[in-house]
Design a protein around this motif. Structure first.
Motif, short mmCIF file in Angstrom:
data_model
loop_
_atom_site.label_atom_id
_atom_site.label_comp_id
_atom_site.label_asym_id
_atom_site.label_seq_id
_atom_site.Cartn_x
_atom_site.Cartn_y
_atom_site.Cartn_z
N LEU A 27 -4.79 14.28 12.08
CA LEU A 27 -5.47 12.99 12.09
C LEU A 27 -6.77 13.13 11.31
O LEU A 27 -7.60 13.98 11.63
N ILE A 28 -6.94 12.29 10.29
CA ILE A 28 -8.11 12.36 9.43
C ILE A 28 -8.81 11.01 9.44
O ILE A 28 -8.17 9.98 9.30
N SER A 29 -10.12 11.02 9.59
CA SER A 29 -10.91 9.80 9.54
C SER A 29 -11.96 9.96 8.43
O SER A 29 -13.06 10.45 8.66
N PRO A 30 -11.61 9.56 7.19
CA PRO A 30 -12.51 9.78 6.05
C PRO A 30 -13.78 8.93 6.11
O PRO A 30 -14.80 9.31 5.54
N ASN A 31 -13.73 7.78 6.76
CA ASN A 31 -14.90 6.92 6.91
C ASN A 31 -14.69 6.01 8.11
O ASN A 31 -13.72 6.13 8.84
N ASP A 32 -15.59 5.07 8.30
CA ASP A 32 -15.51 4.18 9.47
C ASP A 32 -14.41 3.14 9.36
O ASP A 32 -14.06 2.50 10.34
N SER A 33 -13.85 2.94 8.17
CA SER A 33 -12.87 1.87 7.95
C SER A 33 -11.43 2.34 7.89
O SER A 33 -10.52 1.52 7.93
N ASN A 34 -11.19 3.62 7.75
CA ASN A 34 -9.83 4.12 7.54
C ASN A 34 -9.48 5.22 8.52
O ASN A 34 -10.34 5.96 8.98
N ILE A 35 -8.19 5.32 8.79
CA ILE A 35 -7.66 6.42 9.58
C ILE A 35 -6.36 6.86 8.90
O ILE A 35 -5.59 6.04 8.44
N ILE A 36 -6.15 8.17 8.80
CA ILE A 36 -5.00 8.73 8.10
C ILE A 36 -4.31 9.74 9.00
O ILE A 36 -4.97 10.55 9.64
N ILE A 37 -2.98 9.68 9.05
CA ILE A 37 -2.18 10.72 9.69
C ILE A 37 -1.45 11.45 8.57
O ILE A 37 -0.69 10.85 7.81
N PHE A 38 -1.72 12.75 8.44
CA PHE A 38 -1.17 13.56 7.36
C PHE A 38 -0.09 14.48 7.90
O PHE A 38 -0.28 15.18 8.89
N ASP A 39 1.09 14.46 7.27
CA ASP A 39 2.21 15.33 7.62
C ASP A 39 2.11 16.58 6.75
O ASP A 39 2.35 16.53 5.55
N LYS A 40 1.71 17.69 7.34
CA LYS A 40 1.50 18.93 6.60
C LYS A 40 2.80 19.50 6.03
O LYS A 40 2.78 20.20 5.03
N GLN A 41 3.93 19.20 6.64
CA GLN A 41 5.20 19.74 6.20
C GLN A 41 5.72 19.03 4.96
O GLN A 41 6.15 19.65 4.01
N SER A 42 5.69 17.70 4.96
CA SER A 42 6.26 16.94 3.84
C SER A 42 5.22 16.51 2.82
O SER A 42 5.57 16.15 1.70
N GLY A 43 3.94 16.50 3.19
CA GLY A 43 2.90 16.06 2.28
C GLY A 43 2.69 14.55 2.28
O GLY A 43 1.86 14.04 1.56
N GLU A 44 3.43 13.83 3.11
CA GLU A 44 3.27 12.38 3.19
C GLU A 44 2.14 12.06 4.15
O GLU A 44 1.78 12.87 5.00
N PHE A 45 1.59 10.85 3.98
CA PHE A 45 0.56 10.42 4.91
C PHE A 45 0.65 8.93 5.14
O PHE A 45 1.19 8.19 4.34
N TRP A 46 0.15 8.51 6.30
CA TRP A 46 0.13 7.11 6.69
C TRP A 46 -1.33 6.71 6.84
O TRP A 46 -2.11 7.39 7.49
N ARG A 47 -1.70 5.57 6.24
CA ARG A 47 -3.08 5.11 6.25
C ARG A 47 -3.16 3.75 6.91
O ARG A 47 -2.28 2.90 6.74
N LYS A 48 -4.23 3.53 7.66
CA LYS A 48 -4.46 2.24 8.29
C LYS A 48 -5.93 1.87 8.18
O LYS A 48 -6.80 2.71 8.43
N TYR A 49 -6.17 0.64 7.79
CA TYR A 49 -7.53 0.12 7.76
C TYR A 49 -7.89 -0.35 9.17
O TYR A 49 -7.12 -1.05 9.81
N ILE A 50 -9.06 0.01 9.63
CA ILE A 50 -9.46 -0.35 10.98
C ILE A 50 -10.11 -1.73 11.01
O ILE A 50 -9.84 -2.53 11.89
N GLU A 51 -10.96 -2.03 10.05
CA GLU A 51 -11.65 -3.32 10.04
C GLU A 51 -10.68 -4.43 9.65
O GLU A 51 -9.95 -4.32 8.68
N SER A 52 -10.68 -5.52 10.40
CA SER A 52 -9.71 -6.60 10.16
C SER A 52 -10.00 -7.37 8.88
O SER A 52 -9.11 -7.97 8.30
N ASN A 53 -11.22 -7.39 8.41
CA ASN A 53 -11.58 -8.16 7.21
C ASN A 53 -11.50 -7.33 5.93
O ASN A 53 -11.78 -7.84 4.85
#
Length: 68
Positions: A27-53
């Motif tokens: 689980l990676i949180s690069p800043n206050d607006s984003n959150i990333i789940i990184f799959d170390k095995q496949s190299g894929e990642f899922w990103r979600k914006y936290i702020e609704s606007n």
């Protein structure tokens, strides 16, 4: 005796795989607006914006930029 050794080798492989799966995702949180789940095995990642606007609020599956 041989059957016991064979059975023990299968059991130890299952334990090793379980330990590898336990630390597969990060689980990676690069800043206050984003959150990333990184799959170390496949190299894929899922990103979600936290702020609704600020952009989409749905998870987006993306390929890693370091994969071929």
């Amino acid at each position: 005796m041989s059957a016991w050794f064979i059975a023990q080798s299968f059991t130890s492989e299952q334990v090793d795989k379980t330990k590898q799966e336990q630390f597969r995702y990060e689980l990676i949180s690069p800043n206050d607006s984003n959150i990333i789940i990184f799959d170390k095995q496949s190299g894929e990642f899922w990103r979600k914006y936290i702020e609704s606007n600020e952009g989409p609020t749905d998870w987006e599956k993306q390929s890693s930029p370091i994969t071929k």
